[in-house]
Design a protein around this motif. Structure first.
Motif, short mmCIF file in Angstrom:
data_model
loop_
_atom_site.label_atom_id
_atom_site.label_comp_id
_atom_site.label_asym_id
_atom_site.label_seq_id
_atom_site.Cartn_x
_atom_site.Cartn_y
_atom_site.Cartn_z
N VAL A 199 0.78 -1.14 0.07
CA VAL A 199 0.05 0.06 -0.11
C VAL A 199 0.87 1.19 0.10
O VAL A 199 1.99 1.19 0.61
N LEU A 200 0.60 2.20 -0.63
CA LEU A 200 0.81 3.44 -0.77
C LEU A 200 0.01 4.63 -0.49
O LEU A 200 -0.92 4.73 -0.89
N GLY A 201 0.18 5.44 0.60
CA GLY A 201 -0.56 6.34 1.30
C GLY A 201 0.01 7.81 0.70
O GLY A 201 1.18 8.20 0.68
N ILE A 202 -1.07 8.61 -0.06
CA ILE A 202 -0.68 9.80 -0.59
C ILE A 202 -1.42 10.86 0.08
O ILE A 202 -2.78 10.84 0.45
N ASP A 203 -1.19 11.97 0.30
CA ASP A 203 -1.80 13.43 0.78
C ASP A 203 -1.03 14.64 -0.06
O ASP A 203 -0.12 14.45 -0.03
N PHE A 204 -1.99 15.46 -0.49
CA PHE A 204 -1.44 16.62 -0.95
C PHE A 204 -1.06 17.73 0.03
O PHE A 204 -0.55 18.81 -0.24
N SER A 205 -1.27 17.55 1.35
CA SER A 205 -0.73 18.23 2.61
C SER A 205 0.50 17.67 2.89
O SER A 205 0.87 16.47 3.57
N ALA A 206 1.73 18.40 2.64
CA ALA A 206 3.20 17.87 3.27
C ALA A 206 3.01 17.56 4.89
O ALA A 206 3.64 16.73 5.38
N LEU A 207 2.14 18.38 5.50
CA LEU A 207 2.12 18.11 7.00
C LEU A 207 1.33 16.97 7.20
O LEU A 207 1.79 16.33 8.17
N ALA A 208 0.47 16.64 6.48
CA ALA A 208 -0.40 15.57 6.74
C ALA A 208 0.57 14.25 6.46
O ALA A 208 0.82 13.08 7.41
N VAL A 209 1.58 14.13 5.54
CA VAL A 209 2.32 13.11 5.16
C VAL A 209 3.47 12.93 6.39
O VAL A 209 3.96 12.05 6.78
N GLU A 210 4.19 14.20 6.77
CA GLU A 210 4.95 14.20 7.97
C GLU A 210 4.34 13.65 9.13
O GLU A 210 4.85 12.74 9.80
N LEU A 211 2.91 13.88 9.43
CA LEU A 211 2.32 13.32 10.49
C LEU A 211 2.16 11.79 10.37
O LEU A 211 2.39 11.10 11.26
N ALA A 212 1.72 11.40 9.05
CA ALA A 212 1.60 9.84 8.99
C ALA A 212 2.73 9.16 8.99
O ALA A 212 3.06 7.94 9.70
N GLN A 213 4.06 9.75 8.50
CA GLN A 213 5.50 9.07 8.70
C GLN A 213 5.72 8.87 10.14
O GLN A 213 6.43 8.05 10.60
N ARG A 214 5.40 9.91 11.02
CA ARG A 214 5.48 9.83 12.25
C ARG A 214 5.03 8.77 13.21
O ARG A 214 5.30 8.14 14.10
N ASN A 215 3.58 9.05 12.70
CA ASN A 215 2.66 7.72 13.31
C ASN A 215 3.07 6.37 12.88
O ASN A 215 3.10 5.40 13.78
N ALA A 216 3.63 6.02 11.69
CA ALA A 216 4.05 4.75 11.25
C ALA A 216 5.39 4.38 11.99
O ALA A 216 5.72 3.48 12.46
N ALA A 217 6.35 5.38 12.18
CA ALA A 217 7.41 5.21 12.91
C ALA A 217 7.36 4.89 14.47
O ALA A 217 7.95 3.78 14.99
N ASP A 218 6.38 5.51 14.85
CA ASP A 218 5.93 5.36 16.29
C ASP A 218 5.47 3.86 16.54
O ASP A 218 5.63 3.10 17.39
N ARG A 219 4.85 3.33 15.49
CA ARG A 219 4.23 2.03 15.65
C ARG A 219 5.37 0.90 15.32
O ARG A 219 5.02 -0.24 15.25
N ARG A 252 4.46 3.31 3.48
CA ARG A 252 4.92 4.26 2.59
C ARG A 252 4.00 5.33 2.43
O ARG A 252 2.85 4.92 2.06
N PHE A 253 4.56 6.15 2.41
CA PHE A 253 3.95 7.61 1.94
C PHE A 253 4.49 8.62 1.14
O PHE A 253 5.65 8.56 0.88
N GLU A 254 3.71 9.54 0.45
CA GLU A 254 4.12 10.36 -0.55
C GLU A 254 3.20 11.72 -0.92
O GLU A 254 2.08 11.51 -0.46
N VAL A 255 3.94 13.02 -1.04
CA VAL A 255 3.06 14.08 -1.12
C VAL A 255 2.68 13.85 -2.59
O VAL A 255 3.56 13.83 -3.39
N ALA A 256 1.37 13.98 -2.80
CA ALA A 256 0.91 13.87 -4.13
C ALA A 256 -0.66 14.29 -4.17
O ALA A 256 -1.46 14.12 -3.34
N ASP A 257 -0.87 15.00 -5.44
CA ASP A 257 -2.24 15.58 -5.66
C ASP A 257 -3.01 14.46 -6.33
O ASP A 257 -2.65 14.07 -7.47
N ALA A 258 -3.94 14.11 -5.66
CA ALA A 258 -5.01 12.91 -6.14
C ALA A 258 -5.72 13.21 -7.35
O ALA A 258 -6.08 12.52 -8.01
N THR A 259 -5.71 14.65 -7.70
CA THR A 259 -6.30 14.75 -8.84
C THR A 259 -5.37 14.99 -10.08
O THR A 259 -5.88 15.08 -11.33
N ARG A 260 -4.34 14.66 -9.87
CA ARG A 260 -3.19 14.82 -11.04
C ARG A 260 -2.00 13.53 -10.94
O ARG A 260 -1.03 13.68 -10.73
#
Length: 210
Positions: A65-85, A90-98
């Motif tokens: 699975v790949l998680g994407i969000d167009f908010s860099a702050l969201a991706v940073e939070l997701a990466q921290r949450n994954a590291a804590d667990r 895997r996460f990337e900053v990306a615009d789901a409309t493009r």
């Protein structure tokens, strides 16, 4: 007034303030049930992953699975949450409309992304998903229903069916619930205190790419 898609800066501000009403510290029960019953398979895209709860869950359970969000702050939070667990999600900053890169996903999870788009951006979003979905891929859309109290953006059954027309088959469209946390922006309208947990009416659509 016409619907408009909220700007990226709004989501960054919400994450920076630590008051995202969709960040509940756990996956949505509807998504957990999809995984439990075997509805998620192959290469998975978590579109609009937010704090990463679903990407982390699916990674823990052995999915690619790949998680994407167009908010860099969201991706940073997701990466921290994954590291804590201790989960190698895997996460990337990306615009789901493009999205780009050709068909490569067999399943898409959309938890509370579709409903933030205005009609024009829904078209772009659905076309973008189609470009990265393999034939037969399934998109699971969890979106706040227009039967709700105004906890957040809401869509109708027709909104979902209209968006997923050319190149798609809506295989099911059921009612369910969506969990959230009351934010300052919605506390008065809901007549609930900030931070209260709510379960709001939602749609759960299963859409297959032709």
């Amino acid at each position: 007034m016409p619907e408009t898609t909220p700007p990226r800066s709004l989501f960054d501000d919400i994450y920076a303030g630590g008051a995202a009403p969709w960040v509940i510290g756990e996956p949505q029960p509807a998504i957990v049930e999809l995984e439990r019953c075997g509805a998620i398979r192959g290469a998975v895209l978590d579109a609009g992953c937010g704090a990463g709860e679903h990407t982390i869950l699916l990674t823990e359970r052995g999915h690619d699975v790949l998680g994407i969000d167009f908010s860099a702050l969201a991706v940073e939070l997701a990466q921290r949450n994954a590291a804590d667990r201790g989960v190698p999600a895997r996460f990337e900053v990306a615009d789901a409309t493009r999205l780009h890169g050709g068909p490569r996903f067999d399943t898409v999870i959309d938890s509370a992304l579709f409903h933030v788009f205005d009609p024009a951006d829904r078209i772009r979003y659905v076309e973008s998903l189609r470009s990265v979905c393999r034939p037969g891929a399934v998109v699971h859309v969890l979106a706040l229903s227009d039967a709700g109290r105004g906890f957040g953006p809401q869509v109708s059954e027709a909104d979902i069916r209209t968006a997923f027309t050319d190149g798609w088959v809506v295989e099911s469209l059921d009612t369910t619930t969506y969990r959230g946390v009351v934010s300052p922006a919605h506390a008065d309208a809901l007549e609930l205190p900030v931070g209260a947990r709510v379960e709001e009416p939602a749609w759960l659509a299963r859409v297959r790419a032709k």
